[in-house]
Design an enzyme around this catalytic site. Structure first.
Site, mmCIF file in Angstrom:
data_model
loop_
_atom_site.group_PDB
_atom_site.id
_atom_site.type_symbol
_atom_site.label_atom_id
_atom_site.label_comp_id
_atom_site.label_asym_id
_atom_site.label_seq_id
_atom_site.Cartn_x
_atom_site.Cartn_y
_atom_site.Cartn_z
ATOM 1 N N ARG A 13 -5.345 -8.798 -24.036
ATOM 2 C CA ARG A 13 -5.641 -9.743 -25.123
ATOM 3 C C ARG A 13 -4.355 -10.328 -25.691
ATOM 4 O O ARG A 13 -3.330 -9.650 -25.801
ATOM 5 C CB ARG A 13 -6.469 -9.053 -26.210
ATOM 6 C CG ARG A 13 -7.816 -8.590 -25.679
ATOM 7 C CD ARG A 13 -8.689 -8.021 -26.760
ATOM 8 N NE ARG A 13 -9.084 -9.039 -27.735
ATOM 9 C CZ ARG A 13 -9.896 -8.808 -28.767
ATOM 10 N NH1 ARG A 13 -10.361 -7.582 -28.966
ATOM 11 N NH2 ARG A 13 -10.209 -9.763 -29.597
ATOM 12 N N SER A 68 -7.618 -17.897 -37.655
ATOM 13 C CA SER A 68 -7.607 -16.475 -37.304
ATOM 14 C C SER A 68 -7.404 -15.649 -38.554
ATOM 15 O O SER A 68 -6.317 -15.634 -39.136
ATOM 16 C CB SER A 68 -6.495 -16.165 -36.292
ATOM 17 O OG SER A 68 -6.399 -14.764 -36.095
ATOM 18 N N ASP A 77 -18.330 -14.564 -33.800
ATOM 19 C CA ASP A 77 -18.870 -13.408 -33.082
ATOM 20 C C ASP A 77 -20.341 -13.577 -32.723
ATOM 21 O O ASP A 77 -20.854 -12.875 -31.838
ATOM 22 C CB ASP A 77 -18.704 -12.134 -33.922
ATOM 23 C CG ASP A 77 -17.259 -11.674 -33.993
ATOM 24 O OD1 ASP A 77 -16.490 -11.979 -33.060
ATOM 25 O OD2 ASP A 77 -16.895 -11.008 -34.983
ATOM 26 N N ARG A 103 -20.566 -6.612 -27.558
ATOM 27 C CA ARG A 103 -21.455 -7.690 -28.004
ATOM 28 C C ARG A 103 -22.259 -8.272 -26.841
ATOM 29 O O ARG A 103 -23.399 -8.717 -27.030
ATOM 30 C CB ARG A 103 -20.658 -8.772 -28.725
ATOM 31 C CG ARG A 103 -19.999 -8.243 -29.998
ATOM 32 C CD ARG A 103 -19.569 -9.333 -30.950
ATOM 33 N NE ARG A 103 -18.780 -8.775 -32.037
ATOM 34 C CZ ARG A 103 -19.297 -8.169 -33.106
ATOM 35 N NH1 ARG A 103 -20.611 -8.080 -33.243
ATOM 36 N NH2 ARG A 103 -18.509 -7.671 -34.039
ATOM 37 N N LYS A 120 -11.589 -12.837 -26.357
ATOM 38 C CA LYS A 120 -12.146 -11.634 -26.966
ATOM 39 C C LYS A 120 -12.045 -10.479 -25.962
ATOM 40 O O LYS A 120 -11.230 -10.515 -25.042
ATOM 41 C CB LYS A 120 -13.594 -11.890 -27.387
ATOM 42 C CG LYS A 120 -13.749 -12.964 -28.469
ATOM 43 C CD LYS A 120 -13.190 -12.499 -29.800
ATOM 44 C CE LYS A 120 -13.450 -13.507 -30.904
ATOM 45 N NZ LYS A 120 -12.970 -13.014 -32.232
ATOM 46 N N GLY A 139 -8.712 -4.858 -31.093
ATOM 47 C CA GLY A 139 -7.784 -5.950 -31.342
ATOM 48 C C GLY A 139 -7.475 -6.117 -32.815
ATOM 49 O O GLY A 139 -6.356 -6.492 -33.192
ATOM 50 N N ARG A 183 -15.984 -14.502 -23.411
ATOM 51 C CA ARG A 183 -17.383 -14.504 -23.833
ATOM 52 C C ARG A 183 -18.102 -15.818 -23.561
ATOM 53 O O ARG A 183 -19.340 -15.842 -23.555
ATOM 54 C CB ARG A 183 -17.478 -14.129 -25.322
ATOM 55 C CG ARG A 183 -17.255 -12.642 -25.555
ATOM 56 C CD ARG A 183 -17.440 -12.254 -26.999
ATOM 57 N NE ARG A 183 -17.209 -10.811 -27.164
ATOM 58 C CZ ARG A 183 -16.935 -10.242 -28.326
ATOM 59 N NH1 ARG A 183 -16.876 -10.970 -29.434
ATOM 60 N NH2 ARG A 183 -16.724 -8.942 -28.401
#
Length: 434
Positions: free
Chosen positions: A122, A167, A315, A388, A342, A94, A346
């Site tokens: 996304r 962002s 993150d 992740r 993401k 991304g 998540r």
């Protein structure tokens, strides 16, 4: 594949250098490709995501070769890029999709960008909107505001734009596009996000001005080749920091790590929870602080997160949820809706993974509520094909009573190919004193 992880009677101990920072690696390659002449980057992250950025630049006529720890980039400059012969596939990245869109906004030839199935889902509207206002044209093959699309650059006009959501990728895309306009492009970010683009542009002879919440760039800047060194990635280090904090009798020194203030919110929150973590800035690489982090296993207490600190640890929120399962009391991670957009959702994935291991988490629209202290029992989990999430499950196995079995770990290569090599380097059997 049966990927079972369990580390009974083991501790974390030693010293570790994690791979180069992913955010800085992406930006280093893109800026070197925009610049005219040769650039040399030391310590570039060798991951699938960063390979997507390299291959995209190669498709545009930039020569990129890696020899050992050095990456040599020879570019004719963005004004002399050539049109790619076929669509550019960005894989799962991304970051590449958003930043490259900003760079291509002034490219006079149509370029088709696509990606894997995850990347195609996304959201891209947040970057397409301001770039369209500047004059870039987008043609969509399927769902609007999603990959794949064709971007047709044009003579851009400068804009003044306020980020509706924090962002760094959108901010960077606009600033990179603004470097090819006439006039001054201004981005206002009410909540500060990671500032690697602003710092790194200066290494290539460019200028991005910073004034409180404003970031501005003058158009028609000429970038020239540069030499860069990429420090260790704090988001990769966060997995070992979390593992050390929750694994009894453990201690670890992480060396030559990026200590950029916009990237170490996770460390600050853990310190607020009572974690024994010492941070030492040893040097500056360009404008980036670099140093060591020394962490020890700790007894922790719950805390809360402010909206302003979320960008500096977005993150690492899943890891915070895991750490919170080992505190006495209730901890709520708020203002984290960005996690739903993401590689996977998540928020949902974190709750599902940790609850399947015996934790007690509740999912809300923009938050996760964790009831501690939980005794993790192990079991089967899905990684959601998200790097992740897979690494989160491995870290959880350090304190599980039985093995954690993960359906897919290949996705870890997206950001951290030598994750298990690093794990084996710091894992030790624990021998108790008699």
């Amino acid at each position: 594949m049966n990927n079972a992880y369990h580390f009974p009677n083991c501790i974390i101990n030693g010293r570790l250098k994690v791979p180069g920072d992913k955010s800085m690696s992406h930006r280093g390659v893109l800026l070197a490709a925009m610049a005219k002449g040769q650039s040399v980057i030391n310590g570039l992250l060798d991951s699938e995501d960063c390979k997507s950025t390299i291959e995209a630049c190669q498709a545009l006529g930039v020569d990129i070769q890696t020899v050992g720890q050095q990456t040599f980039i020879e570019s004719p400059g963005i004004s002399s890029w050539r049109p790619p012969k076929q669509p550019i596939n960005l894989g799962n990245s991304g970051t590449t999709a958003r930043l490259l869109s900003g760079v291509l906004a002034a490219f006079q030839h149509p370029v088709k960008l696509t990606g894997d199935e995850s990347l195609k889902q996304r959201p891209m509207k947040r970057v397409i909107g301001p770039l369209s206002t500047m004059g870039a044209r987008f043609t969509f093959e399927g769902e609007p505001d999603r990959l794949p699309f064709i971007i047709q650059g044009s003579e851009l006009k400068s804009i003044s734009y306020e980020l509706p959501l924090p962002s760094a990728q959108v901010k960077s895309a606009i600033l990179l596009a603004g470097m090819s306009t006439y006039g001054k492009t201004i981005v206002r970010e009410p909540i500060k996000t990671r500032d690697h683009t602003e710092k790194m542009v200066k290494a290539f002879g460019g200028t991005i001005d910073e004034d409180h919440t404003l970031r501005s760039v003058e158009g028609k800047q000429f970038l020239k080749g540069a030499h860069l060194t990429i420090p260790g990635d704090p988001s990769s280090a966060a997995f070992w920091i979390a593992a050390t904090v929750i694994t009894p009798n453990s201690e670890l020194q992480l060396e030559d790590l990026s200590l950029n203030e916009t990237r170490i919110g996770f460390i600050r929150v853990l310190q607020r929870m009572g974690a024994s973590i010492d941070v030492t800035v040893k040097d500056y690489v360009g404008l980036e602080p670099v140093g060591d982090v020394y962490v020890r296993s700790s007894t922790l207490m719950p805390t809360s997160l402010s909206k302003e600190e979320i960008p500096s640890l977005i993150d690492e929120v899943p890891l915070l949820a895991l750490v919170a399962t080992q505190t006495e009391g209730t901890m709520t991670l708020e203002h984290i809706n960005e996690l739903r957009f993401k590689e996977t959702d998540r928020i949902h994935a974190t709750v599902e993974i940790l609850n399947s291991l015996g934790a007690n988490l509740n999912e809300e629209e923009e938050s996760i509520k964790i009831e501690g202290k939980s005794d993790l029992k192990g079991g089967h989990v899905t990684s959601y094909n998200d790097h992740r999430m897979a690494m989160l499950a491995v870290v959880a196995s350090f304190i599980s009573n039985t093995p954690v079995i993960i359906d897919n770990i290949d996705c870890i290569n997206i950001s951290y190919p030598n994750f298990f090599q690093n794990l084996n380097g710091i894992l030790q059997d624990y021998v108790r004193d008699e």
